[in-house]
Design an enzyme around this catalytic site. Structure first.
Site, PDB file in Angstrom:
ATOM      1  N   ALA A 182      75.825  27.129  -1.957  1.00 34.92           N
ATOM      2  CA  ALA A 182      76.990  26.550  -1.280  1.00 34.92           C
ATOM      3  C   ALA A 182      78.055  27.615  -1.022  1.00 34.92           C
ATOM      4  O   ALA A 182      78.641  27.679   0.066  1.00 34.92           O
ATOM      5  CB  ALA A 182      77.567  25.402  -2.117  1.00 34.92           C
TER       6      ALA A 182
ATOM      7  N   ARG B 192      84.572  38.502 -15.670  1.00 37.90           N
ATOM      8  CA  ARG B 192      85.990  38.268 -15.386  1.00 37.90           C
ATOM      9  C   ARG B 192      86.939  38.754 -16.481  1.00 37.90           C
ATOM     10  O   ARG B 192      88.009  39.262 -16.187  1.00 37.90           O
ATOM     11  CB  ARG B 192      86.243  36.768 -15.156  1.00 37.90           C
TER      12      ARG B 192
ATOM     13  N   CYS C 171      87.667  29.058  -9.288  1.00 39.46           N
ATOM     14  CA  CYS C 171      88.291  28.355  -8.161  1.00 39.46           C
ATOM     15  C   CYS C 171      89.643  27.721  -8.514  1.00 39.46           C
ATOM     16  O   CYS C 171      90.618  27.863  -7.779  1.00 39.46           O
ATOM     17  CB  CYS C 171      87.349  27.277  -7.638  1.00 39.46           C
TER      18      CYS C 171
ATOM     19  N   GLN D 224      89.313  17.848  -9.837  1.00 37.98           N
ATOM     20  CA  GLN D 224      88.367  18.758  -9.204  1.00 37.98           C
ATOM     21  C   GLN D 224      87.182  18.060  -8.540  1.00 37.98           C
ATOM     22  O   GLN D 224      86.674  17.051  -9.020  1.00 37.98           O
ATOM     23  CB  GLN D 224      87.886  19.780 -10.247  1.00 37.98           C
TER      24      GLN D 224
ATOM     25  N   GLY E 146      82.008  21.974  -6.682  1.00 38.10           N
ATOM     26  CA  GLY E 146      82.047  23.089  -7.620  1.00 38.10           C
ATOM     27  C   GLY E 146      80.836  23.112  -8.534  1.00 38.10           C
ATOM     28  O   GLY E 146      80.511  24.145  -9.118  1.00 38.10           O
TER      29      GLY E 146
ATOM     30  N   LYS F  93      89.076  29.255 -18.868  1.00 37.50           N
ATOM     31  CA  LYS F  93      89.148  30.163 -17.710  1.00 37.50           C
ATOM     32  C   LYS F  93      90.544  30.114 -17.102  1.00 37.50           C
ATOM     33  O   LYS F  93      91.152  31.147 -16.805  1.00 37.50           O
ATOM     34  CB  LYS F  93      88.114  29.763 -16.650  1.00 37.50           C
TER      35      LYS F  93
ATOM     36  N   ARG G  63      86.938  16.179 -13.636  1.00 36.73           N
ATOM     37  CA  ARG G  63      86.082  16.068 -12.452  1.00 36.73           C
ATOM     38  C   ARG G  63      86.260  14.689 -11.833  1.00 36.73           C
ATOM     39  O   ARG G  63      86.281  13.681 -12.528  1.00 36.73           O
ATOM     40  CB  ARG G  63      84.623  16.255 -12.857  1.00 36.73           C
TER      41      ARG G  63
ATOM     42  N   HIS H 278      89.905  20.942  -4.507  1.00 34.46           N
ATOM     43  CA  HIS H 278      90.493  20.749  -5.835  1.00 34.46           C
ATOM     44  C   HIS H 278      91.985  20.466  -5.670  1.00 34.46           C
ATOM     45  O   HIS H 278      92.670  21.141  -4.900  1.00 34.46           O
ATOM     46  CB  HIS H 278      90.355  22.010  -6.692  1.00 34.46           C
TER      47      HIS H 278
END
Lengths: 344, 344
Positions: free
Chosen positions: B14, B100, B129, B156, B160, B220, B242, B249
């Site tokens: 995606a 990251r 994101c 969200q 995702g 995160k 979610r 989002h």
């Protein structure tokens, strides 16, 4: 056992139906019951404890001989008929926002401030759905650790906007590929200028906007929480959002306490609180969700975590059925508490 | 004009598809392009600028002669192939979480910290994101008013979690009456023990849980925000949820600033920020929503309000396409910024 004459005003609505179910389920001490509504719904039939009743059009005289009147037929109906019921000796428990911030009217969640009921002058107000479940979850923390600040973001179901909103969501959800262009006539607010699809969307507007940029729903959470908790200095910051959920409001609540308890102490306080159920086991993916809370009486709390940067900060995820504890059940519990305290 | 050899790792996913679209739309200076994937997806065909390409199975030698490699094929693939690409002289822009928080790896949102790119040692990480859109909205407030604390609750989209999650939502949404018992195999986390229906629900779990009760998604947002904004003392409190939304989002962000600007000053700062669009006119019911943000590049901000109890507190409602600015676009912008700064 003492029994009471009860009237249900708005008997055919989503909350009215829940009120009838709660009265039956909880075996409320009823002598006689009367079901009232606007002329539009009058004539409909309602089953209650194996008997069939016809819904009557409400007029001032409908309240003659009534002890307890449960109102949930919109603010303007409450403004018109609640004083008529009080004049005739009834105590009105009003589920609309008409009288909530009136200084003469107690605003009650029995788990939090049932002693306020005694001060009523005929009307007792039932708080907004999103406020009720939040104060149930926070009262034990206030009592044990002190409460300084609340930051809440809501995830609210469409049933709070009535049966038309539910049907709108259902129709839109069935047409996945057309989501951005789905026909919308009800949400966010039926009487508003613009309507937006709710299926596969999130609408950051519940009720109309006030002049300060907040919606009425957000102002209700802010003002009602201070009133119920008897604390004008309590800081409440709220953002209210409508979701493609049928029933069950969820709330992401961040609180700053006066003390700095451990997360275990916070969980124990929640677990011991009346009307609240701790549902918090991340290792087994146990946390409350609106689909599982639908139809249940409790306020469910999970995802309890201490702020990693502030030992006085805690996150809670609070879920309850907005038509049950958020409306009908709380109204019936106010009536039960009146009886228990010998006020009626 | 200088042109570059580019590889897309995870071209059939995606995000990979969105990367290809962005490279084409933004007329990225490409000399040659190669599309890579796992053996499962190799052999598929991809159209790019009117030419048909065959997706190749990634092997270490695929990166010979590549200048810039955009990775979005999962953390374990990045761990395996990113060092191979770097060894062969490519700069890797990695959209997974693999590197990251690595001290040697810059974590970059160009609108916020593009000068960090220069410190790369072969790999540059693209943030999560939900982090990207939040720091875009908050950077102008940090610069002008100072940033003390962030409390964020997310709303969200399922995209995702990949194409399987989108299909799961679509199938469940079509069967309204069966919502509580809908079959669920993908969400909240495919590899997790338990799965819950997402249609007409809200699931307060994104990614797996860590030992401290937070999910990886929440950690995160907390850790990446501090790293991108170069401020370890910045307090970040996050709850990630979610929703039954396909793409886009939304975030309810509460910030405590160092200064106490007016709400107009905050709006002006947001309006002037790069990559951010102010969409805030409550009187006309103008605010961002995921359905309207789908497919667009900008981070949209609305519902800006001052805390009624704290002049340094502000609410923002932040919405962006999680596959575009939340992933593919930001990766391509990192590549463009490298070129602009003469780093590649």
């Amino acid at each position: 056992m003492k029994t009471f004459n009860v009237a249900i005003m708005g008997a055919t609505g989503a909350v009215g139906q829940q009120m009838i179910e709660q009265l039956e389920k909880r075996n409320f001490p009823i002598k006689e019951i009367v079901f009232l509504a606007s002329s539009r719904s009058a004539g409909q039939e309602i089953e209650f404890k194996g008997k069939t009743y016809t819904v009557q059009e409400a007029v001032p005289e409908s309240f003659e001989g009534i002890d307890i009147a449960l109102f949930s037929a919109g603010g303007s109906i409450s403004e018109k008929f609640a004083p008529e019921a009080v004049k005739r000796g009834a105590v009105v428990i009003d589920n609309t926002s008409a009288f909530r911030m009136d200084k003469e009217v107690p605003l009650v969640v029995p788990e939090v401030n049932k002693t306020d009921i005694a001060e009523h002058k005929g009307i007792i107000a039932n708080p907004n759905c999103s406020t009720i479940q939040m104060v149930c979850a926070l009262q034990p923390l206030k009592e044990q650790f002190g409460l300084n600040k609340i930051v809440v973001s809501t995830y609210q179901a469409v049933s709070g906007a009535g049966i038309n909103a539910i049907n709108e969501l259902k129709n839109q959800a069935a047409d996945f590929d057309n989501a951005p262009n789905a026909e919308a006539k009800v949400l966010p607010v039926k009487s508003a200028e613009r309507h937006y699809p709710i299926a596969f969307n999130a609408i950051p507007q519940i009720d109309q906007f006030t002049d300060n940029g907040y919606t009425y729903e957000e102002m209700k959470m802010i003002n009602e929480t201070k009133k119920i908790m008897h604390d004008d200095t309590l800081s409440v910051a709220a953002t209210c959002v409508r979701l493609p959920v049928v029933t069950g409001h969820s709330e992401s609540v961040y609180v700053e306490l006066e003390a700095a308890p451990t997360v275990e102490e916070v969980k124990q306080a929640i677990a011991a609180a009346p009307g609240v159920e701790l549902m918090d086991d991340p290792a087994n993916q146990v946390y409350p969700m609106p689909l599982m809370a639908t139809g249940l009486d409790e306020v469910f709390v999970g995802r309890i975590r201490q702020d990693l940067d502030n030992p006085k900060g805690f996150h809670l995820w609070v879920v309850a059925d907005n038509l049950v504890k958020g409306a009908a059940l709380n109204s019936v519990q106010i009536a039960e508490s009146m009886i228990e305290q010998g006020i009626v």
